[in-house]
Scaffold this motif. Structure first.
Motif, PDB file in Angstrom:
ATOM      1  N   ALA A  82       0.835  -1.050   0.012  1.00  0.00           N
ATOM      2  CA  ALA A  82       0.215   0.197  -0.189  1.00  0.00           C
ATOM      3  C   ALA A  82       0.743   1.316   0.161  1.00  0.00           C
ATOM      4  CB  ALA A  82      -1.046   0.087   1.174  1.00  0.00           C
ATOM      5  N   LEU A  83       1.824   1.211   0.880  1.00  0.00           N
ATOM      6  CA  LEU A  83       2.647   2.486   0.690  1.00  0.00           C
ATOM      7  C   LEU A  83       3.502   2.616  -0.632  1.00  0.00           C
ATOM      8  CD1 LEU A  83       4.643   2.170   4.216  1.00  0.00           C
ATOM      9  CD2 LEU A  83       3.311   3.908   3.510  1.00  0.00           C
ATOM     10  N   ALA A  84       3.832   1.407  -1.165  1.00  0.00           N
ATOM     11  CA  ALA A  84       4.397   1.621  -2.472  1.00  0.00           C
ATOM     12  C   ALA A  84       3.450   2.242  -3.532  1.00  0.00           C
ATOM     13  CB  ALA A  84       4.848   0.293  -2.915  1.00  0.00           C
ATOM     14  N   ARG A  85       2.190   1.737  -3.489  1.00  0.00           N
ATOM     15  CA  ARG A  85       1.342   2.303  -4.317  1.00  0.00           C
ATOM     16  C   ARG A  85       0.960   3.850  -4.241  1.00  0.00           C
ATOM     17  NH1 ARG A  85      -1.274  -2.449  -3.375  1.00  0.00           N
ATOM     18  NH2 ARG A  85      -2.741  -1.552  -1.701  1.00  0.00           N
ATOM     19  N   MET A  86       0.980   4.031  -2.891  1.00  0.00           N
ATOM     20  CA  MET A  86       0.710   5.499  -2.351  1.00  0.00           C
ATOM     21  C   MET A  86       1.906   6.484  -2.904  1.00  0.00           C
ATOM     22  SD  MET A  86       1.031   7.090   1.472  1.00  0.00           S
ATOM     23  CE  MET A  86      -0.936   6.381   1.723  1.00  0.00           C
ATOM     24  N   HIS A  87       3.109   5.909  -3.132  1.00  0.00           N
ATOM     25  CA  HIS A  87       4.192   6.683  -3.519  1.00  0.00           C
ATOM     26  C   HIS A  87       4.634   6.419  -4.899  1.00  0.00           C
ATOM     27  CE1 HIS A  87       4.500   8.960   0.211  1.00  0.00           C
ATOM     28  NE2 HIS A  87       4.316   7.647   0.746  1.00  0.00           N
ATOM     29  N   GLY A  88       3.881   5.680  -5.651  1.00  0.00           N
ATOM     30  CA  GLY A  88       4.277   5.412  -7.230  1.00  0.00           C
ATOM     31  C   GLY A  88       5.298   5.024  -7.231  1.00  0.00           C
ATOM     32  N   THR A  89       5.635   3.899  -6.683  1.00  0.00           N
ATOM     33  CA  THR A  89       6.991   3.078  -6.599  1.00  0.00           C
ATOM     34  C   THR A  89       6.570   1.564  -6.787  1.00  0.00           C
ATOM     35  OG1 THR A  89       9.019   2.684  -5.941  1.00  0.00           O
ATOM     36  CG2 THR A  89       7.376   3.111  -4.180  1.00  0.00           C
ATOM     37  N   THR A  90       7.584   0.624  -7.152  1.00  0.00           N
ATOM     38  CA  THR A  90       7.549  -0.771  -6.997  1.00  0.00           C
ATOM     39  C   THR A  90       7.488  -1.385  -5.678  1.00  0.00           C
ATOM     40  OG1 THR A  90       9.672  -1.103  -7.485  1.00  0.00           O
ATOM     41  CG2 THR A  90       8.132  -1.011  -9.319  1.00  0.00           C
ATOM     42  N   LEU A  91       8.172  -0.586  -4.474  1.00  0.00           N
ATOM     43  CA  LEU A  91       8.185  -1.276  -3.449  1.00  0.00           C
ATOM     44  C   LEU A  91       8.650  -0.335  -2.312  1.00  0.00           C
ATOM     45  CD1 LEU A  91      11.339  -1.668  -2.440  1.00  0.00           C
ATOM     46  CD2 LEU A  91      11.341  -3.201  -4.293  1.00  0.00           C
ATOM     47  N   ALA A  92       8.218  -0.848  -1.026  1.00  0.00           N
ATOM     48  CA  ALA A  92       8.570  -0.046   0.165  1.00  0.00           C
ATOM     49  C   ALA A  92       9.346  -0.982   0.965  1.00  0.00           C
ATOM     50  CB  ALA A  92       7.158   0.345   0.828  1.00  0.00           C
ATOM     51  N   CYS A  93      10.395  -0.489   1.529  1.00  0.00           N
ATOM     52  CA  CYS A  93      11.391  -1.110   2.545  1.00  0.00           C
ATOM     53  C   CYS A  93      10.699  -1.650   3.770  1.00  0.00           C
ATOM     54  CB  CYS A  93      12.424  -0.276   3.099  1.00  0.00           C
ATOM     55  SG  CYS A  93      13.561  -1.088   3.928  1.00  0.00           S
ATOM     56  N   PRO A  94      10.626  -3.066   3.934  1.00  0.00           N
ATOM     57  CA  PRO A  94       9.963  -3.799   4.937  1.00  0.00           C
ATOM     58  C   PRO A  94      10.589  -3.396   6.144  1.00  0.00           C
ATOM     59  CG  PRO A  94      11.007  -5.354   3.286  1.00  0.00           C
ATOM     60  CD  PRO A  94      11.343  -4.130   2.680  1.00  0.00           C
ATOM     61  N   VAL A  95      11.832  -3.339   6.276  1.00  0.00           N
ATOM     62  CA  VAL A  95      12.663  -2.904   7.479  1.00  0.00           C
ATOM     63  C   VAL A  95      12.143  -1.496   7.977  1.00  0.00           C
ATOM     64  CG1 VAL A  95      14.736  -2.349   8.636  1.00  0.00           C
ATOM     65  CG2 VAL A  95      14.668  -4.420   7.159  1.00  0.00           C
ATOM     66  N   THR A  96      12.119  -0.380   7.374  1.00  0.00           N
ATOM     67  CA  THR A  96      11.808   0.611   7.353  1.00  0.00           C
ATOM     68  C   THR A  96      10.508   0.653   8.086  1.00  0.00           C
ATOM     69  OG1 THR A  96      13.328   1.822   6.403  1.00  0.00           O
ATOM     70  CG2 THR A  96      11.688   3.207   6.760  1.00  0.00           C
ATOM     71  N   THR A  97       9.681  -0.035   6.985  1.00  0.00           N
ATOM     72  CA  THR A  97       8.120  -0.023   7.478  1.00  0.00           C
ATOM     73  C   THR A  97       7.760  -0.510   8.557  1.00  0.00           C
ATOM     74  OG1 THR A  97       7.643  -0.040   4.928  1.00  0.00           O
ATOM     75  CG2 THR A  97       5.675  -0.802   6.405  1.00  0.00           C
ATOM     76  N   GLY A  98       8.491  -1.573   9.106  1.00  0.00           N
ATOM     77  CA  GLY A  98       8.362  -2.329  10.387  1.00  0.00           C
ATOM     78  C   GLY A  98       8.632  -1.432  11.409  1.00  0.00           C
TER      79      GLY A  98
END
Length: 117
Positions: free
Chosen positions: A24-40
Motif C-alpha cells: 500500500a505504501l509503494a502504491r501511495m508513492h508510485g513506486t514498486t516497493l517500500a522497504c519492509p525494515v523501515t516500514t516495520g
C-alpha cells in the motif's frame, strides 16, 4: 504519518499484513516497493504511540492490532506482547490459535485481509 494513515483505514474485523502494508505504501508513492525494515520500524512507532494515547485516555486510536505478519502470526513486539495482540483480535471475532512453540496465528487470515488504498 503515511503508515499511521493506512493502518487507520483497516476496518474492524479485517486484517493487514506487514507485506500488504508495504504494498500500500509503494502504491501511495508510485513506486514498486517500500522497504519492509523501515516500514516495520515505523509501524512499531505507530503501535507504541497508539498504546500511549490509550494510556492517556484516548478512546479511539490507530488499530495496530489489525496488522499481523505475512504468515498470519502475531507480533510479540507489539504493545502488551502476544497476549494483548491476541486479546484484541479475538475481541473483533478472529480466531487465534497456537502455531508452534512460541507463536500465535489467526485462522483463515487470508480471507480477512482488507483492501488497502
Amino acid at each position: 504519518m503515511d503508515v499511521d494513515g493506512i493502518v487507520a483505514t483497516i476496518p474492524k474485523g479485517k486484517l493487514a499484513t506487514s507485506k500488504t502494508l508495504c504494498e500500500a505504501l509503494a502504491r501511495m508513492h508510485g513506486t514498486t516497493l517500500a522497504c519492509p525494515v523501515t516500514t516495520g520500524i515505523l509501524f512499531g512507532i505507530v503501535a507504541r504511540a497508539a498504546a500511549e494515547m490509550e494510556e492517556m485516555g484516548a478512546k479511539r486510536v490507530t488499530p495496530w492490532w489489525r496488522v499481523i505478519r505475512p504468515d498470519g502470526t502475531l507480533n510479540a513486539k507489539m504493545p502488551g506482547g502476544l497476549a494483548e495482540h491476541a486479546r484484541r483480535l479475538e475481541a473483533e471475532g478472529h480466531i487465534v490459535r497456537s502455531q508452534g512453540r512460541d507463536a500465535l496465528g489467526v485462522d483463515g487470515f487470508e480471507k480477512r485481509l482488507a483492501k488497502l488504498r
